[in-house]
Design a protein around this motif. Sequence first.
Motif, PDB file in Angstrom:
ATOM      1  N   THR A  59      22.373  44.895  67.951  1.00 15.12           N
ATOM      2  CA  THR A  59      22.429  44.622  66.052  1.00 15.12           C
ATOM      3  C   THR A  59      22.905  45.810  65.765  1.00 15.12           C
ATOM      4  O   THR A  59      22.858  47.043  66.117  1.00 15.12           O
ATOM      5  N   CYS A  60      23.852  45.340  64.949  1.00 10.88           N
ATOM      6  CA  CYS A  60      24.568  45.878  63.611  1.00 10.88           C
ATOM      7  C   CYS A  60      24.228  45.436  62.187  1.00 10.88           C
ATOM      8  O   CYS A  60      24.275  44.377  62.341  1.00 10.88           O
ATOM      9  N   TRP A  61      24.482  46.794  61.450  1.00  8.65           N
ATOM     10  CA  TRP A  61      23.697  46.327  60.197  1.00  8.65           C
ATOM     11  C   TRP A  61      24.878  46.959  58.845  1.00  8.65           C
ATOM     12  O   TRP A  61      25.349  47.660  59.314  1.00  8.65           O
ATOM     13  N   VAL A  62      25.195  45.973  58.145  1.00  8.34           N
ATOM     14  CA  VAL A  62      25.647  46.572  56.735  1.00  8.34           C
ATOM     15  C   VAL A  62      25.591  46.221  55.434  1.00  8.34           C
ATOM     16  O   VAL A  62      24.601  45.162  54.965  1.00  8.34           O
ATOM     17  N   ASP A  63      24.808  47.305  54.318  1.00 11.05           N
ATOM     18  CA  ASP A  63      24.672  46.442  53.403  1.00 11.05           C
ATOM     19  C   ASP A  63      26.345  46.017  52.508  1.00 11.05           C
ATOM     20  O   ASP A  63      27.006  46.775  52.546  1.00 11.05           O
TER      21      ASP A  63
ATOM     22  N   SER B 130      16.058  42.916  59.444  1.00 11.73           N
ATOM     23  CA  SER B 130      15.588  42.209  61.070  1.00 11.73           C
ATOM     24  C   SER B 130      16.191  42.566  62.063  1.00 11.73           C
ATOM     25  O   SER B 130      17.499  42.577  61.381  1.00 11.73           O
ATOM     26  N   THR B 131      16.253  42.764  63.269  1.00 10.40           N
ATOM     27  CA  THR B 131      16.492  42.152  63.958  1.00 10.40           C
ATOM     28  C   THR B 131      16.364  40.928  64.625  1.00 10.40           C
ATOM     29  O   THR B 131      15.405  41.107  65.249  1.00 10.40           O
TER      30      THR B 131
ATOM     31  N   VAL C 177      22.480  43.738  45.356  1.00  9.25           N
ATOM     32  CA  VAL C 177      22.742  43.973  46.801  1.00  9.25           C
ATOM     33  C   VAL C 177      22.415  43.987  47.755  1.00  9.25           C
ATOM     34  O   VAL C 177      20.372  42.905  47.966  1.00  9.25           O
ATOM     35  N   VAL C 178      22.936  43.221  49.194  1.00  8.52           N
ATOM     36  CA  VAL C 178      22.664  42.335  49.999  1.00  8.52           C
ATOM     37  C   VAL C 178      22.354  43.348  51.934  1.00  8.52           C
ATOM     38  O   VAL C 178      23.190  43.936  52.074  1.00  8.52           O
ATOM     39  N   GLN C 179      21.116  43.204  52.393  1.00  8.70           N
ATOM     40  CA  GLN C 179      21.807  43.151  53.939  1.00  8.70           C
ATOM     41  C   GLN C 179      22.244  42.048  54.597  1.00  8.70           C
ATOM     42  O   GLN C 179      21.434  41.744  54.500  1.00  8.70           O
ATOM     43  N   LEU C 180      23.016  42.722  55.720  1.00  8.58           N
ATOM     44  CA  LEU C 180      23.535  41.995  56.476  1.00  8.58           C
ATOM     45  C   LEU C 180      23.283  42.712  57.841  1.00  8.58           C
ATOM     46  O   LEU C 180      23.657  43.489  58.299  1.00  8.58           O
ATOM     47  N   SER C 181      22.645  41.691  58.834  1.00  7.99           N
ATOM     48  CA  SER C 181      22.647  42.009  60.493  1.00  7.99           C
ATOM     49  C   SER C 181      23.196  40.566  61.355  1.00  7.99           C
ATOM     50  O   SER C 181      22.673  39.984  61.286  1.00  7.99           O
ATOM     51  N   LEU C 182      23.856  41.952  62.608  1.00  2.00           N
ATOM     52  CA  LEU C 182      24.222  40.666  63.592  1.00  2.00           C
ATOM     53  C   LEU C 182      23.738  41.094  64.792  1.00  2.00           C
ATOM     54  O   LEU C 182      24.193  42.155  64.991  1.00  2.00           O
ATOM     55  N   THR C 183      23.041  40.117  65.315  1.00  2.00           N
ATOM     56  CA  THR C 183      22.600  40.666  66.566  1.00  2.00           C
ATOM     57  C   THR C 183      24.012  39.545  67.609  1.00  2.00           C
ATOM     58  O   THR C 183      23.700  38.571  67.413  1.00  2.00           O
ATOM     59  N   PHE C 184      24.566  40.347  68.335  1.00  2.00           N
ATOM     60  CA  PHE C 184      25.214  40.273  69.508  1.00  2.00           C
ATOM     61  C   PHE C 184      24.638  40.221  70.997  1.00  2.00           C
ATOM     62  O   PHE C 184      24.282  40.916  71.266  1.00  2.00           O
TER      63      PHE C 184
ATOM     64  N   THR D 299      34.338  44.484  68.101  1.00  8.63           N
ATOM     65  CA  THR D 299      34.142  43.347  67.768  1.00  8.63           C
ATOM     66  C   THR D 299      33.846  42.271  66.982  1.00  8.63           C
ATOM     67  O   THR D 299      33.368  42.186  65.756  1.00  8.63           O
ATOM     68  N   ALA D 300      32.444  42.820  67.440  1.00  7.47           N
ATOM     69  CA  ALA D 300      31.239  42.486  66.668  1.00  7.47           C
ATOM     70  C   ALA D 300      31.248  43.113  64.872  1.00  7.47           C
ATOM     71  O   ALA D 300      30.516  43.073  63.959  1.00  7.47           O
ATOM     72  N   GLY D 301      31.392  44.492  65.416  1.00 10.01           N
ATOM     73  CA  GLY D 301      32.184  45.635  63.276  1.00 10.01           C
ATOM     74  C   GLY D 301      32.938  44.455  62.854  1.00 10.01           C
ATOM     75  O   GLY D 301      32.677  44.993  61.726  1.00 10.01           O
TER      76      GLY D 301
END
Length: 480
Positions: A276-280, A409-410, A442-449, A458-460
């Motif tokens: 999982t990676c995330w960003v605000d 979240s993850t 502001v929103v937090q985005l999470s990507l689980t791959f 690539t995920a980033g």
Amino acid sequence: MAQVLEFKLPDLGEGLTEAEIVRWLVEVGDVVAIDQPVVEVETAKAMVEVPCPYGGVVTARFGEEGSEFPVGAPLLTVAVGATEAPASPAPSTSSAASASGASSAGAPAAEESSAGSGNVLVGYGTGAPAARRRRIRPERIGTPAAPAPAPVVEPEPVPVAVPAATGEVNGQQGPVAVVSPLVRRLARQHEIDLRRLTGSGPDGLILRADVDSAIRRAEEAARAQTRTAPAEPAVAEAPTAVAAAPAAAERIPLRGVRGAVADKLSRSRSEIPDATCWVDADATELMAARAAMNAASGPSGGPKVSVLALLARICTAALARYPELNSTVDTAAREIVRLPGVHLGFAAQTERGLVVPVVRDAHIRNAESIGAEIARLTELARTGKLSPAQLTGGTFTLNNYGVFGVDGSTPIINHPEAAMLGVGRIMPKPWVHNGELAVRQVVQLSLTFDHRVCDGGTAGGFLRYVADCVEQPAVLLRTL
């Protein structure tokens, strides 16, 4: 003088290395005959009654029911009486009297051949094939004069064969067609007799669905019996029962939607090496663009465009740039399968549990079309009218957990997909904008791959593109 022989768990064939003791068939002190089954074990293939290659008195058992034994571990010991070799090579008539019971008038005598049974138990050799055994049963088996049964006299360990795991199936004797240890364990937990089931798999193989059906039938029968029980005694005894019995923990079966979700999430965690990676991201401009879109449509200009619809459209644009995340893994073929179209799933919480309806061909829809389909599927989900086709076939999932008031979240990937984007709540926060501190949305985005389909770069890149579109919706104009 008796000889104590040790009987070990034999090699049951087919590469099996261990077995679980299901039921002991003899007790310590019992007299066993050659080829008599002494224990019932369960392997990864079937239930097997294991026969003992020795005749005599059981002096010890090793292991309780439910314990697992490796091949070669001692199962029990048997005291075998001494015997003299026959004077002539008669076909099957060597005999000997029991030394311990000679002084008792009622002591039984036994005669056994010196040859093996001709059967083969792996690890215990085989007897002479030409010799045959004849048992002469005692005339007064039930005479209680003897203090203990005399051991059966045998000249040497006699090999026997492992019988196939048999039981009554549909009125006939045959093998219990079960392969999966999970199916057997499930049946054992619910006291389901597999020998009474008819398998729906190839060649009558008993599948988990067959056991689940049997469990449901048993529960329905129990409920029916409860409904037909007399009501008055239950009412009269209720206060005493409540007062005497302590409160029991509530047990909720994992069935229906909850059971399906549990199975899928468990499979995802066990099969997919996820990361999982995330960003605000500053969503102020996205919220302003949405307000402008809805204002332009006028009071009666059509349905409003939701934030989820805009995020879904951003996802389809990002997947066009990073198709690795719109794929699945064929574990059997060891291949990554990149899918030609985007069928976008979105998580929806209902009274019946979490469901993931799928927007078909989201990659050829605009934000308004995606929003209308999301609204339609959400209403069907709330009323419980979604069809199986509307809940399957997704290639990527969008999870807006911000509606629950949480920031991050993850997410667990919706197997067999390769990625899921999670979106937290959009809320005012201090943010540096144009070099100055300001209050921004502001929103937090999470990507689980799935790390098998791509690496972190690539995920980033995918997540960064989504964040750029959230912060500057004009970036989407390039793909519209």
